[in-house]
Design an enzyme around this catalytic site. Structure first.
Site, PDB file in Angstrom:
ATOM      1  N   SER A   1      -3.048   1.359   2.305  1.00  0.00           N
ATOM      2  CA  SER A   1      -2.906   2.292   3.424  1.00  0.00           C
ATOM      3  C   SER A   1      -1.988   3.442   3.004  1.00  0.00           C
ATOM      4  O   SER A   1      -1.426   3.440   1.907  1.00  0.00           O
ATOM      5  CB  SER A   1      -2.348   1.564   4.645  1.00  0.00           C
ATOM      6  N   TYR A   2      -1.800   4.393   3.911  1.00  0.00           N
ATOM      7  CA  TYR A   2      -1.038   5.612   3.598  1.00  0.00           C
ATOM      8  C   TYR A   2       0.360   5.251   3.094  1.00  0.00           C
ATOM      9  O   TYR A   2       1.098   4.526   3.764  1.00  0.00           O
ATOM     10  CB  TYR A   2      -0.943   6.484   4.850  1.00  0.00           C
TER      11      TYR A   2
END
Length: 862
Positions: free
Chosen positions: A335-336
């Site tokens: 994820s980010y």
């Protein structure tokens, strides 16, 4: 049918998002800038059929800079940069022609969906894209909405489709906070940097730093490192004494006890306690206590913790670790990676993420056990309201990611599995002993449930010697009692992990910028990275920080920057006025700058102790054209020539070697020429030190060598050695390198194109004649008879390098190997073969070229 333009932050991201939204049914083409692709498909948008065009930028479209004349260090007082100097937005990378590309793709579009990274920088890029695209898009009908913002944290089908179904709007306040930070850093950093660089490089020759920079975040970061250095230097070791006792519960075993007093700093007192305990024959058990203890599973992973672990455990610098994390994110593996949050939202699909890892041989057993027995809800951490914690989003193998990519991914995955695992539980047994009047203790730990330490074995409870079974009142024979002499030890230099912790604690930088600030102090030669990724300040870094403390401690303390960061966050939240924050902060630093300039002698006194003056540095190299005495070549960065008699300093091209050029002199000023070279596989050209710093002709700029000089008769100039227009860049001219024989070459005076020709020729000269076809200068070549490649045993030939069939097999295009990609004029990558307008230096080079001829030349050199 409506046309919808969608823009992501990176080309790979655009492709991944388009593939998900189009379900793979899309067509792709290259954009006009060659760097960004456009992916097209049809679908529905806001209840209507639509044609989608998905493309990207490459980070920031624009950058903030001063207008042209304020970029001259020599003509502008740095104090003017605080208020008088106007700024403007310029293209961040002009070679990408990003604005033109966006306008071409955006022309005629009805709506735009912004898929930029979901942080403050991403919001800022949203408005850069809108500024470029809105003027060419179709005008909205009435109050029709045309601008949409997608919010997402990972490149998964679920997250991307969810973002597309819940489009919002870009946040103007967050973008303004980035604008404010950019302008503050530009004005404050440039003013201080220009002043102190010019002041100190004009006085000292061995600073070994091309830029003595100041940064509102960078300088406090350096301050932390120097503060630790000062503690090490001022540390005075103290001697202390420890009483150590060993008892023998069984014949062949011994147990080492810890003294309850820990240590004493007086030897005679220690000796007294030793004498008292030696009188006892046995150690008596005073108490036995058992207690169940828990070692908690880790909080979910945020950026700062990831960077700490990457440095401390994986040996990766923060900048490198961040680059790898971004790559893993754009490829859809995690994820980010820029988040301050350590708390998962209630609706986060923890089981779905865990199932992705069920087949990996490294942790499949642990994962499957968790899935069957039930996962533990992660600990409640901090919710910063930005992105979920860093989480693995799909399975990967070491072969897929390789090297550092796999090591970082493995840690992120193990950390995630640990957050949903059970806590580690262990039984701690503490036995208290008395020997005479003195008390001693020993502690033992036995793991009852390993929990998360199975997946993170480095956190496991260390195995200790087992304690004997005993009860209060039991007696054990004493094996030995002795007094140990020890010394207090100094702290070690800060590790990157410790520095990151300090920066986070004091609010210096953001999760995204912390790696940049640490990287900057390394690149500026303020600190060096030692073993264990410890940061040891250099002489220059130490003197700078001590100088700031002497003049104005707030320039280096974290307090003032932390206060500024709070104000910037208030802008992002819409609680502070952008212009007022900017004006107030600049006013404070302007006053500090004037005081710093007036007090610079305080820092200079420290510099004098550590560094040598210019006159005492370097080795004699070439003669000054004014006094005809030898000037000294100072090799330390930035390399330059200094005439101690005239007290003049002349800058030189960097990242190469400098040597005397045949003792030849410039016809304009009588300075001896020097030869700059980037190596045997690179470029080289002569230059006059005076002309390089003081351009003699109106069409020349500062920093030009003889290969760009338009002197009409000098034998080293472009006018005499220029052959033809560069086949790749717009404005460059291929110039004969007259020092390159017997491996002759000509090199572009603007980009990194090199043309090798006529190897083993005895002489190569540029003729005053020009080619009838392309108007390039003809070349006269003399070969030795034994090595001549010319037909019919000829040794001499005159012709056009581009057109002459005799020369065709003797010419080879290459690209220079530069020592540093930032070499002035170097382009790094090939940027196409634009025709340009051509120039006629000395009246010889082509003012025009037939299109078909230019195409033929380009094809010939591929």
């Amino acid at each position: 049918m409506r046309t919808v333009l969608m823009v992501a932050e990176k080309p790979s991201l655009a492709q991944s998002i388009a593939k998900i939204l189009s379900r793979g049914n899309m067509s792709s083409r290259k954009g006009l800038n060659g760097a960004c692709s456009v992916h097209e498909y049809t679908g529905s948008f806001a209840g209507q059929s639509a044609h989608f065009k998905m493309t990207s930028v490459c980070g920031h479209v624009m950058t903030l800079d001063f207008i042209g004349k304020y970029n001259s260090w020599d003509k502008v007082d740095p104090a003017e940069l605080f208020s008088k100097a106007p700024t403007e937005k310029k293209e961040a990378n002009p070679k990408l022609t990003m604005v033109k590309f966006l306008q071409v793709e955006g022309r005629g579009c009805d709506c735009i969906v912004l898929w930029l990274d979901c942080d403050k920088e991403g919001e800022n890029i949203c408005f850069e894209v809108l500024d470029a695209v809105l003027p060419v898009m179709n005008k909205p009908r009435g109050s029709e909405r045309t601008i949409y913002r997608a919010k997402f944290s990972s490149i998964t089908d679920t997250d991307i489709c969810n973002a597309m179904n819940h489009l919002g709007e870009p946040n103007r306040n967050e973008a303004l906070s980035v604008d404010a930070r950019q302008e503050l850093d530009l004005r404050i950093g440039c003013a201080f940097t220009r002043f102190q660089t010019k002041y100190f490089q004009g006085k000292y020759g061995n600073l070994d730093s091309s830029l003595i920079s100041f940064g509102p975040c960078q300088t406090p970061t350096l301050g932390f490192c120097v503060e630790r250095h000062d503690k090490i230097q001022s540390f005075k070791p103290e001697t202390y004494w420890v009483l150590q006792a060993k008892v023998n519960p069984e014949k062949e075993s011994s147990l080492t006890l810890d003294w309850d007093r820990v240590r004493v700093f007086d030897r005679e007192v220690g000796q007294m306690f030793l004498n008292i305990t030696k009188m006892a024959k046995e150690a008596k058990v005073e108490s036995v206590s058992k207690k169940e203890k828990v070692k908690q599973r880790p909080l979910a992973l945020n950026t700062v913790e990831m960077l700490r672990v990457a440095s401390a455990a994986l040996g990766m610098g923060p900048q490198h670790a961040m680059q790898i994390a971004e790559r893993l994110y754009t490829q859809g593996y995690i994820s980010y990676p820029r988040t301050e949050t350590t708390h998962y939202p209630e609706n986060f699909d923890l089981k779905g993420c865990l199932r992705q890892q069920a087949s990996n041989p490294y942790w499949a057993e642990t994962v499957n056990a968790l899935l069957s027995e039930g996962i533990n809800r992660p600990r409640k951490g901090h919710d910063a309201g930005d992105h979920p914690p860093i989480t693995p989003m799909r399975a990967a193998t070491e072969v897929e990611l390789g090297g550092d990519g796999w090591r970082l991914y493995e840690y992120i995955t193990r950390h995630f599995i640990a957050t949903v695992s059970a806590d580690c539980k262990y039984l701690q047994t503490t036995i208290a002993f008395s020997i005479g009047l003195e008390r001693f203790t020993c502690v033992g730990k036995v793991v009852t449930s390993p929990g998360f330490t199975e997946i993170m074995p480095w956190h496991s409870i260390p195995l200790e010697e087992s304690l004997p079974h005993c009860e209060k009142g039991d007696l054990f024979p004493i094996g030995e009692i002795k007094l140990l002499e020890k010394q207090t030890s100094p702290p070690d230099y800060l590790t990157e992990a410790e520095l990151i912790t300090l920066m986070e604690k004091h609010g210096i930088g953001t999760d995204a910028s912390i790696p940049v600030h640490i990287n900057n102090i390394c690149q500026r030669n303020y600190v060096t990275v030692e073993s264990g990724r410890r940061l040891k300040p250099t002489n220059l870094g130490i003197v700078l920080v001590h100088g700031y403390y002497k003049i104005d401690a707030e320039l280096v303390l974290p307090t003032i920057r932390s206060a500024v960061e709070k104000q910037l966050n208030l802008i992002a939240l819409g609680k502070a006025n952008y212009h007022q924050v900017l004006e107030h902060t600049l006013d404070i630093f302007k006053r500090k700058f004037h005081y710093f300039v007036d007090s610079i002698a305080g820092m200079d006194e420290l510099m004098e102790v550590s560094f040598s003056p210019l006159a005492a540095t370097g080795k004699p190299l070439s003669r000054c054209g004014k006094c005809h005495r030898f000037m000294k070549y100072i090799q330390a960065k930035p390399s330059r020539l200094h005439c101690s008699h005239c007290d003049d300093t002349y800058s030189l091209p960097q990242n190469g070697t400098i040597k005397l050029y045949k003792e030849l002199r410039c016809p304009l000023d009588d300075f001896e020429l020097v030869l700059w070279s980037s190596g045997s596989r690179g470029k080289s050209y002569p230059l006059c030190p005076y002309c390089y710093n003081h351009p003699p002709f109106r069409d020349m700029k500062k920093g030009m060598g003889c290969n760009e000089c338009t002197h009409p008769t000098c034998q080293h100039s472009l006018s005499m050695l220029g052959i033809g227009q560069c086949v790749e860049c717009e404005n460059g001219v291929l110039v004969l390198d007259s020092t390159s024989g017997p491996k002759w070459k000509m090199a572009c005076n603007k980009c990194n194109v090199i043309v090798h020709f006529f190897e083993n020729a005895h002489k190569v000269r540029v003729s005053p004649e020009t080619c009838d076809l392309c108007e390039a200068a003809l070349v006269d070549v003399d070969f030795n008879k034994a090595k001549s490649p010319l037909p019919g045993d000829e040794t001499q030939h005159s012709g056009c390098v581009f057109c002459d069939p005799v020369f065709q097999d003797l010419v080879e295009l290459k690209h220079a190997a530069m020592r540093h990609p930032m070499h002035r004029g170097g382009q790094g990558k090939r940027q196409g073969r634009g025709r340009g307008k051509g120039r006629r230096p000395g009246g010889r080079l082509n003012p025009k070229k037939p299109k078909d001829k230019m195409a033929a030349l380009a094809a010939y050199f591929v």
